[in-house]
Design a protein around this motif. Structure first.
Motif, mmCIF file in Angstrom:
data_model
loop_
_atom_site.group_PDB
_atom_site.id
_atom_site.type_symbol
_atom_site.label_atom_id
_atom_site.label_comp_id
_atom_site.label_asym_id
_atom_site.label_seq_id
_atom_site.Cartn_x
_atom_site.Cartn_y
_atom_site.Cartn_z
ATOM 1 N N LEU A 203 4.218 7.080 -0.632
ATOM 2 C CA LEU A 203 5.057 8.085 -1.283
ATOM 3 C C LEU A 203 5.329 7.730 -2.742
ATOM 4 C CD1 LEU A 203 7.621 8.772 1.602
ATOM 5 C CD2 LEU A 203 5.525 10.021 1.086
ATOM 6 N N GLY A 204 4.439 6.952 -3.344
ATOM 7 C CA GLY A 204 4.549 6.635 -4.762
ATOM 8 C C GLY A 204 5.290 5.362 -5.079
ATOM 9 N N GLY A 205 6.027 4.814 -4.105
ATOM 10 C CA GLY A 205 6.816 3.622 -4.363
ATOM 11 C C GLY A 205 6.144 2.364 -3.848
ATOM 12 N N PRO A 206 6.676 1.194 -4.207
ATOM 13 C CA PRO A 206 6.106 -0.062 -3.712
ATOM 14 C C PRO A 206 6.331 -0.188 -2.210
ATOM 15 C CG PRO A 206 8.209 -0.477 -4.783
ATOM 16 C CD PRO A 206 7.882 0.971 -5.031
ATOM 17 N N THR A 207 5.430 -0.857 -1.539
ATOM 18 C CA THR A 207 5.581 -1.061 -0.100
ATOM 19 C C THR A 207 5.133 -2.460 0.275
ATOM 20 O OG1 THR A 207 4.945 -0.293 2.114
ATOM 21 C CG2 THR A 207 3.294 -0.089 0.371
ATOM 22 N N ALA A 208 5.749 -2.987 1.336
ATOM 23 C CA ALA A 208 5.370 -4.293 1.874
ATOM 24 C C ALA A 208 4.395 -4.150 3.035
ATOM 25 C CB ALA A 208 6.619 -5.047 2.332
ATOM 26 N N ALA A 209 3.960 -2.935 3.335
ATOM 27 C CA ALA A 209 3.034 -2.728 4.445
ATOM 28 C C ALA A 209 1.756 -3.513 4.216
ATOM 29 C CB ALA A 209 2.713 -1.242 4.589
ATOM 30 N N GLY A 210 1.274 -4.141 5.276
ATOM 31 C CA GLY A 210 0.044 -4.904 5.193
ATOM 32 C C GLY A 210 0.242 -6.374 4.903
ATOM 33 N N ILE A 211 1.451 -6.785 4.518
ATOM 34 C CA ILE A 211 1.734 -8.198 4.312
ATOM 35 C C ILE A 211 1.901 -8.860 5.674
ATOM 36 C CG2 ILE A 211 3.336 -9.871 3.314
ATOM 37 C CD1 ILE A 211 4.092 -7.787 1.228
#
Length: 373
Positions: A203-211
């Protein structure tokens, strides 16, 4: 077994009756008298092609496999499931069966994050976000113990709006993994970024997904303003999601109707995001200008944030909030975020309405403190 969460009970129904709403954080624009059968942002739009699933759409947004996504009944449901799963007995865990698990939660922080672990008999430790509420991996590390099973943070930080970059979250996750702990990042406010800040992530923002070792949660409620659908999600590695799905069988799930409208929202995400981001930028500017002009408020408005954690210097915060409510103005008390001397001010409705609400707040700040009379 389940502790009382005062904030959620206190907030229930208040946005519906407030004349001026500076308490709600979802970017809903014009407040409606009652929930619509079809959310206005989705009315008249077509559905995605047959064969698509909501899990596939969310996975595409986060750059993960669909098996790493669990659709939930809102972000609160997702956070509950993530907490329950992290604190549940893992047959492959090296922990002793009689070891008492602990959860580590940021301070100041969102009340449910520090209350929910107690429902699973976990002790709750805290680490302090200082220096303008920045997330500092070193502070997290100092608070970790061999019993810590879960570390919970928000990004954007709730209640201050401070935004952490992915590199910071990676560093926190690494330290948590060294102690055998899972990092939970509540990202419902991560999309609250301006066009200049947008990273192209979820959604355009930073994400920690995948860490590695991280679970992230999000929803359609806050940034997209589609709270009536009660659609959220949990994104993590497939094994964690599988265990969370088993936990989810014990609680209600999201309805098929909400899933269908959620799919429609993702199908038209670019257009909806553009509208929401335009409102976000206007409201961020309004809030920043208001705080800048007041010499009786301390605090800051983080770039791209529509909410801020502010400390009145000439008024008692609790009495200010109570006076505000008596005058139809909704403010979130700081006591729900670990600080009784603060208020959280949020601009989630249409900019003209928010300008009027801020004027009402300014008048209250200028008025005598009722607690001194």
């Amino acid at each position: 077994m389940f502790p009382h969460i005062e904030y959620l009970e206190w907030m229930q129904g208040r946005p519906d009756v407030a004349m001026y709403d500076l308490g709600s954080t979802d970017l809903r624009g014009v407040a409606e008298e009652r929930p619509s059968t079809i959310p206005p942002a989705l009315e008249g739009r077509d559905d995605p092609p047959v064969g698509a699933t909501l899990e596939m759409q969310i996975a595409s947004e986060y750059g993960v496999d669909p098996e790493q996504v669990l659709v939930t009944a809102g972000a609160s449901h997702a956070n509950f499931l993530a907490t329950a799963t992290a604190l549940d007995a893992d047959p492959e865990s090296e922990r002793d069966d009689d070891e008492h698990l602990r959860a580590l939660v940021e301070k100041p922080g969102y009340e449910p994050h520090r209350r929910t672990p107690a429902a699973f008999d976990a002790a709750v430790d805290r680490f302090i976000r200082e220096d303008d509420y920045r997330l500092e991996p070193e502070r997290v590390e100092k608070a970790l113990t061999s019993e810590t099973a879960l570390v919970t943070v928000t990004n954007r930080h709730n209640p201050t709006g401070r935004l952490a970059e992915r590199e910071t979250l990676e560093a926190v996750a690494e330290r948590a993994r060294e102690y055998g702990a899972r990092l939970l990042v509540d990202e419902v406010y991560a999309p609250f970024v301006t066009d200049e800040q947008a990273t192209g992530g979820a959604l355009g923002g930073p994400t920690a997904a995948g860490i590695e070792g991280v679970a992230v949660t999000g929803s359609l409620t806050k940034f997209l303003g589609l709270g009536d659908l009660r659609v959220g999600w949990l994104v993590a590695d497939a094994d964690f999601v599988d265990r969370a799905r088993e936990v989810s069988h014990h609680v209600p799930a999201v309805s098929d109707v909400s899933r269908a409208y959620g799919m429609r929202a993702f199908h038209h995400l670019d257009d909806i995001v553009a509208d929401q981001r335009a409102m976000l930028e206007e409201n961020t500017a309004l809030l920043a200008e208001f705080v800048e002009e007041r010499d009786d408020l301390t605090g800051f408005v983080a770039p791209g944030s529509t909410y801020a954690f502010l400390h009145p210097t000439e008024r008692d915060a609790e009495s200010l909030q109570e006076d505000a409510w008596e005058n139809g103005l909704l403010l979130a008390p700081g006591r729900f975020f670990d600080d009784e001397s603060a208020i959280r001010v949020s601009l989630g409705r249409a900019p003209p309405d928010m300008a009027v609400a801020l004027r009402a707040l300014g008048e209250l700040l200028d008025a005598p403190d009722s607690s001194n009379t």
